[in-house]
Design a protein around this motif. Structure first.
Motif, PDB file in Angstrom:
ATOM      1  N   TYR A 526       0.809  -1.222   0.000  1.00 31.39           N
ATOM      2  CA  TYR A 526       0.000   0.000   0.000  1.00 31.39           C
ATOM      3  C   TYR A 526       0.839   1.268   0.000  1.00 31.39           C
ATOM      4  CZ  TYR A 526      -4.415  -2.419   0.739  1.00 31.39           C
ATOM      5  OH  TYR A 526      -5.523  -3.197   0.572  1.00 31.39           O
ATOM      6  N   HIS A 527       2.124   1.172  -0.242  1.00 30.47           N
ATOM      7  CA  HIS A 527       2.967   2.370  -0.214  1.00 30.47           C
ATOM      8  C   HIS A 527       3.803   2.493  -1.485  1.00 30.47           C
ATOM      9  CE1 HIS A 527       1.975   2.134   4.071  1.00 30.47           C
ATOM     10  NE2 HIS A 527       2.334   3.403   4.157  1.00 30.47           N
ATOM     11  N   ASP A 528       4.073   3.719  -1.817  1.00 33.88           N
ATOM     12  CA  ASP A 528       4.921   4.043  -2.970  1.00 33.88           C
ATOM     13  C   ASP A 528       6.381   3.855  -2.573  1.00 33.88           C
ATOM     14  OD1 ASP A 528       6.204   7.033  -4.318  1.00 33.88           O
ATOM     15  OD2 ASP A 528       5.847   5.206  -5.444  1.00 33.88           O
ATOM     16  N   TYR A 529       7.120   3.084  -3.361  1.00 34.19           N
ATOM     17  CA  TYR A 529       8.490   2.740  -2.981  1.00 34.19           C
ATOM     18  C   TYR A 529       9.419   3.938  -2.970  1.00 34.19           C
ATOM     19  CZ  TYR A 529      10.109   3.307  -7.774  1.00 34.19           C
ATOM     20  OH  TYR A 529      10.460   3.844  -8.983  1.00 34.19           O
ATOM     21  N   LEU A 530       9.125   4.982  -3.773  1.00 33.75           N
ATOM     22  CA  LEU A 530      10.042   6.110  -3.901  1.00 33.75           C
ATOM     23  C   LEU A 530       9.852   7.140  -2.787  1.00 33.75           C
ATOM     24  CD1 LEU A 530      12.230   7.522  -5.584  1.00 33.75           C
ATOM     25  CD2 LEU A 530      10.400   8.575  -6.942  1.00 33.75           C
ATOM     26  N   THR A 531       8.593   7.451  -2.461  1.00 35.85           N
ATOM     27  CA  THR A 531       8.312   8.526  -1.502  1.00 35.85           C
ATOM     28  C   THR A 531       7.866   8.033  -0.139  1.00 35.85           C
ATOM     29  OG1 THR A 531       6.006   8.671  -2.201  1.00 35.85           O
ATOM     30  CG2 THR A 531       7.619  10.001  -3.433  1.00 35.85           C
ATOM     31  N   GLY A 532       7.435   6.784  -0.062  1.00 41.69           N
ATOM     32  CA  GLY A 532       6.893   6.285   1.196  1.00 41.69           C
ATOM     33  C   GLY A 532       5.449   6.684   1.409  1.00 41.69           C
ATOM     34  N   LEU A 533       4.859   7.454   0.477  1.00 45.11           N
ATOM     35  CA  LEU A 533       3.456   7.838   0.578  1.00 45.11           C
ATOM     36  C   LEU A 533       2.567   6.655   0.190  1.00 45.11           C
ATOM     37  CD1 LEU A 533       3.605  11.342  -1.156  1.00 45.11           C
ATOM     38  CD2 LEU A 533       3.596  10.885   1.307  1.00 45.11           C
ATOM     39  N   TYR A 534       1.261   6.781   0.488  1.00 46.98           N
ATOM     40  CA  TYR A 534       0.334   5.780   0.000  1.00 46.98           C
ATOM     41  C   TYR A 534       0.374   5.764  -1.519  1.00 46.98           C
ATOM     42  CZ  TYR A 534      -1.761   5.293   4.634  1.00 46.98           C
ATOM     43  OH  TYR A 534      -1.973   5.042   5.948  1.00 46.98           O
ATOM     44  N   ASN A 535       0.134   4.569  -2.119  1.00 45.80           N
ATOM     45  CA  ASN A 535       0.196   4.459  -3.564  1.00 45.80           C
ATOM     46  C   ASN A 535      -1.196   4.474  -4.187  1.00 45.80           C
ATOM     47  OD1 ASN A 535      -0.839   1.925  -2.995  1.00 45.80           O
ATOM     48  ND2 ASN A 535       1.077   0.847  -3.398  1.00 45.80           N
ATOM     49  N   ARG A 536      -1.268   4.302  -5.496  1.00 45.29           N
ATOM     50  CA  ARG A 536      -2.544   4.368  -6.202  1.00 45.29           C
ATOM     51  C   ARG A 536      -3.483   3.233  -5.780  1.00 45.29           C
ATOM     52  NH1 ARG A 536      -3.702   7.285 -10.637  1.00 45.29           N
ATOM     53  NH2 ARG A 536      -5.757   6.886 -11.557  1.00 45.29           N
TER      54      ARG A 536
END
Length: 672
Positions: A526-536
């Motif tokens: 559930y997270h974006d690998y680059l920013t650590g934010l939630y992903n799509r």
């Protein structure tokens, strides 16, 4: 045009002040008087500078082949319920030449008075491209507002080629830099690994006389990088022997989408390897006990196919005597909201036999902290179960077996002193067996249950006192050197042939790697690998849940300006730095919101309340505008909107915000 009162404009002084400097022809037709008025700049474009007033019999400035079509179009629109039309037409210049224009007209009816006003944009260059591509009139109109497309023309028999400027720009050149240009120019710019297949695809279309082909390959950019290109070609002319004569086509830059596709494929492969390499069954269930995910160990250990198991109840696979036990286990996890384990239950094998398993599980929560299911691992302990039964019958067989398994095993007497230790267990203490045997268990082996927050000094004595097996799925072993190891273990009483407890056997294994894998899987899903934010993936799940709730929603979209410029100029690693900088600012300012990265350069902020989004936008833009990367200023475009009522879907709120974002983006790129 809506700001101009045409009824109060003097015919001789007619002027469209709002577009005084635009390269657009604005016009108005008074249908009752059959007078046609053109803006001053429009007159200049068409060579009628000396016309002081309006045209009469105005259709004469249309191409003669289109006069009937235009009149029918306007007449049918007036008679219908529509109030506007669009078309592609040719205007006659005063020098008798014709020029293509894309026109949009708006019809205004007041009583019985009809007035048509509109604008026309020159489309000569774009029409030439469509002519090459053999696109019909209707399609041309659809493509008027399309993005820059790289086009090419190739006379197969003569070798003559025509490439537009955009084709050269695709790889960082101008046509002048690449000239003289022929088919070999294109071949020389292709990636060596792709050239053979690409040429074979084109040749196949020619040999088999296929009208159309599509291909994907890489081209070498001027800066040394590679651009992924979607190549589409079509044979549009044949010679008298029906041999292909002329082929035309387009090249589209699909680098961003292709690289994303490759990254996603690699991520998927890596996550799949992590899961599939696990010996244990990894699973997730919803609150109705339906299986939402299960690893391949399920097929390997029990013989059931994954396809027949997914989205079906887990209950039919459980031994009837253990169904209630498993039900209470999941219920307790939900009530206590913590990781729990169950030591023994049975699952049905495909061949009808029953296998013993132990499992540990934890609740899965949504972003609001609500439990929506369970995830866990199940270990086949059939062999361990049979081993424990064998130990109660034959101690010698027990020892031989223990020395052959891959788990660490220690046996104690009824006073808690070590009587046997296998090589796997001994490796944790780095001492020879003769120094270990006879020592109290807690000298070498203390265990801490991280769930119960309890440390057992001598677990053997605890088992002997309770006469019950202790199983811990995640604990910590503390050895005589005070070194700590993450382990799972079971400690069971040993009975002699008369059923009298005369010791304890402890079976354990190092689970450090498995813990790290499980954490990584849970986080990355559930997270974006680059920013650590939630992903799509998380975002789409989140907004689906929000649609079911009557909550005020404030939504903001942000798009990084000129990310491609940073990627092309400095490389994608710098582009990644830019994305991380922007995401840090967004996360800092919108710390009380849900922030997701839903695209390469696109972020979304969601507040579950009504908030002044203008203030949030200003804070973000002000901070980012003060930043730079490699000497270049940073900026973002922002669009936002709010939920109108509980029936307003979040995806519709996003569409409105996206429209505003597009307008802001356009203003940024046309700010000069």
């Amino acid at each position: 045009m809506s700001d101009i009162d045409f009824k109060n404009v003097n015919h001789d002084d007619f002027r469209l002040k709002t577009v005084d400097t635009a390269d657009i022809v604005f016009w108005r037709w008074d249908a009752d008087k059959d007078l046609f008025f053109i803006s001053d700049r429009g007159k200049k474009f068409l060579g009628y500078d000396d016309l002081g007033g309006a045209f009469s019999n105005w259709s004469h400035i249309w191409h003669q082949n289109e006069q009937n079509r235009m009149l029918k179009l306007i007449t049918s629109t007036i008679k219908s319920d529509e109030n506007q039309f669009t078309t592609l037409q040719r205007f006659k210049h005063k020098d008798l030449s014709y020029h293509w224009y894309y026109s949009k007209g708006i019809i205004k009816k007041v009583d019985h008075h009809i007035e048509v006003s509109g604008f026309s944009i020159n489309a000569d260059e774009l029409t030439k491209t469509y002519t090459y591509l053999n696109i019909n009139q209707e399609s041309k109109e659809d493509y008027i507002s399309a993005t820059n497309t790289a086009t090419w023309y190739w006379n197969i028999q003569s070798g003559e080629t025509v490439f537009n400027e955009r084709w050269a720009e695709l790889v960082g050149y101008t046509l002048e830099e690449l000239s003289p240009i022929n088919i070999d120019t294109w071949i020389s710019l292709m990636h060596p690994d792709d050239a053979k297949f690409a040429l074979e695809t084109v040749q196949k279309a020619i040999d088999q006389k296929e009208e159309y082909y599509e291909n994907t390959f890489r081209m070498i950019h001027k800066n040394g990088s590679y651009v992924w290109v979607l190549d589409r070609g079509k044979i549009i002319d044949w010679d008298k022997n029906h041999q292909p004569l002329v082929m035309v086509g387009t090249h589209h830059d699909i680098t961003a989408s292709k690289e994303l596709e490759l990254r996603l494929a690699e991520d998927e492969r890596r996550y799949k390897d992590l899961i599939e390499s696990s010996y244990d069954i990894i699973y997730t269930l919803d609150l109705d006990n339906n299986v939402t995910f299960i690893s391949k160990a399920w097929e390997r250990l029990l013989g059931h196919s994954i396809e027949e198991t997914l989205h079906r109840s887990f209950v039919p696979y459980i031994h009837p005597d253990d169904v209630k036990k498993l039900g209470n286990f999941l219920k307790e996890i939900k009530e206590k909201d913590k990781r729990l384990e169950i030591t023994t239950y049975r699952l049905r094998h495909e061949d009808g036999s029953w296998r013993y398993f132990s499992t540990n599980a934890v609740s899965i929560k949504d972003e609001h902290g609500q439990i929506i299911g369970f995830s866990g691992t199940a270990r086949d302990i059939t062999d361990q179960k049979q081993l424990e039964e064998t130990l109660s019958l034959e101690r010698d067989t027990f020892k031989k077996t223990l020395f052959s398994v891959g788990d660490g095993i220690i046996a104690t007497d009824h006073e808690g002193n070590i009587t046997m230790i296998n090589p796997v267990a001994k490796a944790f203490f780095d001492e020879r067996s003769k120094f270990i045997i006879g020592k109290p268990l807690d000298y070498y082996f203390k265990v801490e249950d991280i769930n119960q927050k309890e440390c057992f000094e001598n677990i053997a004595l605890k088992v002997i006192d309770s006469k019950k097996t202790i199983q811990v799925k995640q604990g910590v072993l503390i050895n005589q050197k005070n070194e700590r190891f993450s382990i799972e273990y079971s400690a069971s009483p040993i009975e002699d042939i008369n059923g009298v407890e005369d010791g304890v056997v402890i079976v354990f294994r190092d689970i450090s790697e498995r813990i790290e894998k499980t954490k990584e899987i849970e986080y990355l899903s559930y997270h974006d690998y680059l920013t650590g934010l939630y992903n799509r993936r998380y975002y789409e799940s989140y907004i689906n849940r929000l649609d079911q709730k009557d909550l005020p929603i404030s939504l903001m979209l942000l798009d990084i300006n000129e990310l491609k410029k940073f990627n092309d100029t400095f490389g994608h690693h710098v582009g990644d730095q830019l994305i991380q900088k922007v995401s840090s600012v967004i996360e800092e300012i919108a710390s009380d919101a849900t922030v997701c990265r839903i695209g390469g350069d696109e972020f979304v902020i969601l507040y579950e309340r009504d908030i002044d989004l203008s203030e949030v936008k200003n804070q973000i833009k002000d901070k980012i505008n003060k930043m730079n990367l490699f000497g270049l200023p940073l900026s973002v475009s922002v669009g936002f909107n709010k939920r109108l009522d509980k029936y307003d879907r979040i995806v519709d709120v996003q569409k409105r915000a996206d429209k505003y974002l597009y307008e802001c983006k356009a203003r940024f790129y046309h700010r000069d």
